[in-house]
Design a protein around this motif. Structure first.
Motif, short mmCIF file in Angstrom:
data_model
loop_
_atom_site.label_atom_id
_atom_site.label_comp_id
_atom_site.label_asym_id
_atom_site.label_seq_id
_atom_site.Cartn_x
_atom_site.Cartn_y
_atom_site.Cartn_z
N ASP A 106 0.84 -1.27 -0.12
CA ASP A 106 0.09 0.15 -0.11
C ASP A 106 0.93 1.08 -0.09
N THR A 107 1.24 1.99 -1.22
CA THR A 107 2.10 3.05 -1.26
C THR A 107 1.23 3.95 -1.72
N ARG A 108 1.87 5.34 -1.80
CA ARG A 108 1.22 6.48 -2.41
C ARG A 108 1.03 6.39 -4.00
N ASP A 109 1.79 5.64 -4.57
CA ASP A 109 2.15 5.23 -5.95
C ASP A 109 0.98 4.26 -6.57
N ALA A 110 0.78 3.11 -5.49
CA ALA A 110 -0.07 2.12 -5.81
C ALA A 110 -0.96 1.90 -4.49
N PRO A 111 -2.00 2.78 -4.27
CA PRO A 111 -2.82 2.36 -3.23
C PRO A 111 -3.41 0.99 -3.04
N ALA A 112 -3.60 0.37 -1.96
CA ALA A 112 -4.20 -0.85 -1.97
C ALA A 112 -5.65 -0.73 -2.07
N PRO A 113 -6.56 -1.52 -2.60
CA PRO A 113 -8.23 -1.66 -2.63
C PRO A 113 -8.29 -1.94 -1.21
N TYR A 114 -9.34 -1.25 -0.54
CA TYR A 114 -9.94 -1.79 0.67
C TYR A 114 -11.18 -1.85 0.61
N LEU A 115 -12.17 -2.78 1.57
CA LEU A 115 -13.42 -2.46 1.98
C LEU A 115 -13.52 -1.81 3.16
N ASP A 116 -14.77 -1.32 3.30
CA ASP A 116 -14.98 -0.52 4.56
C ASP A 116 -15.36 -1.55 5.44
N VAL A 117 -15.26 -1.17 6.65
CA VAL A 117 -15.51 -2.14 8.00
C VAL A 117 -17.13 -2.55 7.80
N ASP A 118 -17.96 -1.41 7.33
CA ASP A 118 -19.49 -1.57 7.35
C ASP A 118 -19.92 -2.65 6.28
N ASP A 119 -19.03 -2.87 5.25
CA ASP A 119 -19.20 -3.83 4.23
C ASP A 119 -19.15 -5.36 4.75
N ILE A 120 -18.24 -5.45 5.58
CA ILE A 120 -18.34 -7.03 6.39
C ILE A 120 -19.41 -6.92 7.57
N ALA A 121 -19.72 -5.65 8.25
CA ALA A 121 -20.73 -5.66 9.15
C ALA A 121 -22.07 -6.07 8.44
N GLY A 122 -22.42 -5.36 7.12
CA GLY A 122 -23.39 -5.72 6.40
C GLY A 122 -23.74 -7.30 5.93
N ALA A 123 -22.44 -7.76 5.73
CA ALA A 123 -22.47 -9.24 5.31
C ALA A 123 -22.93 -10.00 6.44
N VAL A 124 -22.15 -9.71 7.82
CA VAL A 124 -22.78 -10.33 8.96
C VAL A 124 -24.15 -10.50 9.36
N GLU A 125 -24.82 -9.03 9.07
CA GLU A 125 -26.03 -8.85 9.29
C GLU A 125 -27.13 -9.70 8.17
N PHE A 126 -26.53 -9.53 6.88
CA PHE A 126 -27.42 -10.64 5.92
C PHE A 126 -27.54 -12.07 6.52
N ILE A 127 -26.37 -12.57 6.87
CA ILE A 127 -26.36 -13.87 7.29
C ILE A 127 -27.17 -14.20 8.39
#
Ligand code: NAP
Length: 248
Positions: free
Chosen positions: A206-227
């Motif tokens: 994860d560098t300034r030139d090549a920023p890594a893609p990330y999910l938001d914490v709420d994306d995983i929270a939404g998945a748990v809620e769905f389950i």
């Protein structure tokens, strides 16, 4: 607060920050009374303060023998039941296997695997009871990792603990699903939390030139809620959730 989990009690481990805090907030918004577990009382209190109806805070180091049993006992004493357990507490101490600090390995095995098994064991009698109640099901969801399925150099022991969580969960699923306890796992890719961003920067991903893609914490929270809000006839047993651009 009314919602599809109203009347239910949910325990979330590792609820003082990151993904666990987001899961706790989501489940509370869906109507559950939530019990928040982690070591730092102040951080737990801050999360609880964001829940309009409040939450039960249970400061505990889950790597200590007996802590999981004490924690579940306290939740049953205070809330009377347990419908949903989310095993989320976990840690990634990554680096090469050659020359590794074996203490880091022990720590990950104790928290990611042993505490997940201990908490599940302590919660199961209450989940089995809850499944016979009006909701018709109970839920045990463990936050594993895509690392448990797609192994990479530099994260061997973390991956091993998460692969073990997947194996434990599938065995448990077969054991209790006919008794209406749904056992599910989530395998997140990279999620933007302080710990994950630091680890990724250290690994040069994860560098300034090549920023890594990330999910938001709420994306995983939404998945748990769905389950945990599916109708009783439907069990989501495994869910892989990655940032769209994440290849491995
Ligand atoms: N972030 C990612 O990219 C990612 C990807 C895949 C999977 N995951 C998994 O998601 C879960 C949450 O990770 P996160 O990224 O949200 O990290 P985090 O913000 O560091 O959360 C870890 C949580 O675990 C708690 N914890 C640590 N040691 C504990 C102990 N001994 N006893 C009780 N609680 C303890 C921490 O609270 P205290 O310090 O207060 O104890 C904290 O609430 C982990 O299982 C992780 O492996 C994360």
């Amino acid at each position: 607060m009314m919602g599809s989990l109203s009347g239910s009690v949910a325990v979330v481990s590792g609820a003082s920050s990151g993904i666990g805090a987001a899961i706790a907030l989501r489940l509370a918004t869906a109507g559950a009374r939530v019990a928040l577990v982690a070591r730092r009382p102040d951080a737990l209190a801050e999360v609880a303060a964001r829940i309009p109806d409040g939450a039960v805070c249970v400061p505990a180091d889950l790597t200590v023998t007996g802590a999981a049993d004490d924690m579940v006992r306290r939740v049953i004493d205070e809330c009377g039941r347990l419908d949903v357990l989310v095993n989320n507490a976990g840690e990634a101490r990554v680096g090469p296997i050659v020359g590794a600090d074996r203490g880091d390995w022990a720590r990950m095995v104790d928290l990611n695997l042993e505490a997940t098994m201990a908490l599940s064991w302590a919660a199961l009698p209450h989940l089995l009871d809850a499944a016979r109640g009006p909701r018709g099901v109970a839920d045990l969801v463990s936050v594993a990792s895509i690392a448990g399925r797609r192994v990479q150099a530099g994260a061997g022991v973390y991956a091993a603990t998460k692969a073990a969580v997947l194996a434990f969960s599938e065995s448990l699923r077969q054991e209790v699903t006919a008794r209406h306890v749904r056992v599910g796992t989530i395998l997140p890719g990279a999620v933007r939390t302080e710990a994950a961003v630091l680890a990724s920067r250290r690994a040069g991903r994860d560098t300034r030139d090549a920023p890594a893609p990330y999910l938001d914490v709420d994306d995983i929270a939404g998945a748990v809620e769905f389950i945990v809000t599916r109708p009783p006839r439907m069990a989501v047993n495994e869910m892989i959730v990655r940032p769209t651009e994440q290849e491995s």
